[in-house]
Design a protein around this motif. Sequence first.
Motif, short mmCIF file in Angstrom:
data_model
loop_
_atom_site.label_atom_id
_atom_site.label_comp_id
_atom_site.label_asym_id
_atom_site.label_seq_id
_atom_site.Cartn_x
_atom_site.Cartn_y
_atom_site.Cartn_z
N SER A 40 21.46 51.72 17.52
CA SER A 40 20.05 51.50 17.70
C SER A 40 19.35 53.23 17.04
N THR A 86 18.64 51.57 22.77
CA THR A 86 17.96 51.05 22.26
C THR A 86 16.21 50.81 22.78
N ARG A 87 16.26 51.65 23.59
CA ARG A 87 15.03 51.94 24.65
C ARG A 87 13.93 53.56 23.84
N HIS A 107 13.51 50.59 19.73
CA HIS A 107 13.42 49.44 19.87
C HIS A 107 13.89 48.74 18.33
N THR A 140 15.26 43.97 15.50
CA THR A 140 14.06 44.89 16.95
C THR A 140 15.03 43.78 18.28
N ASP A 173 12.81 43.19 24.75
CA ASP A 173 12.98 43.38 26.63
C ASP A 173 13.14 42.04 26.54
N ILE A 202 18.40 41.61 25.99
CA ILE A 202 18.34 42.02 25.27
C ILE A 202 18.23 41.76 24.26
#
Length: 125
Positions: A21, A59-60, A63, A77, A80, A120
Amino acid sequence: MTAQHQALAVARTVDEVTIASRRADGSLGPSRIIWAVEHDGALYVRSVNGPGAAWYRGTRTRHEGRISAGGYEDDATFVDATGDAALDDAIDRAYRDKYRRYSANTLDRITSSQARSTTIRVAPA
């Protein structure tokens, strides 16, 4: 072949993909090996250890990141894909089909409600 098609082609042939990420400063965090499945022309991943896993939390942040597998590597990318029971059920089936040679315990973990809450979709950047 588009980046999305190339990523899907590779993910079909390998068990593990590597995800890194992108941090808030733009650098890449540590790579993590995870399982990935295809469903309806898209690539999906989950955290077997749920939302507390470091790679998932990463990843949060933005993104964004990188995915690599089988000689393929590209920016990605992370979108969610939670909250849709029908999609979760389809992804569960995809995990069980692709990784059926692994133990039932392992498959139960990647299809648990905790893992499902981290679904994801990996898309080209």
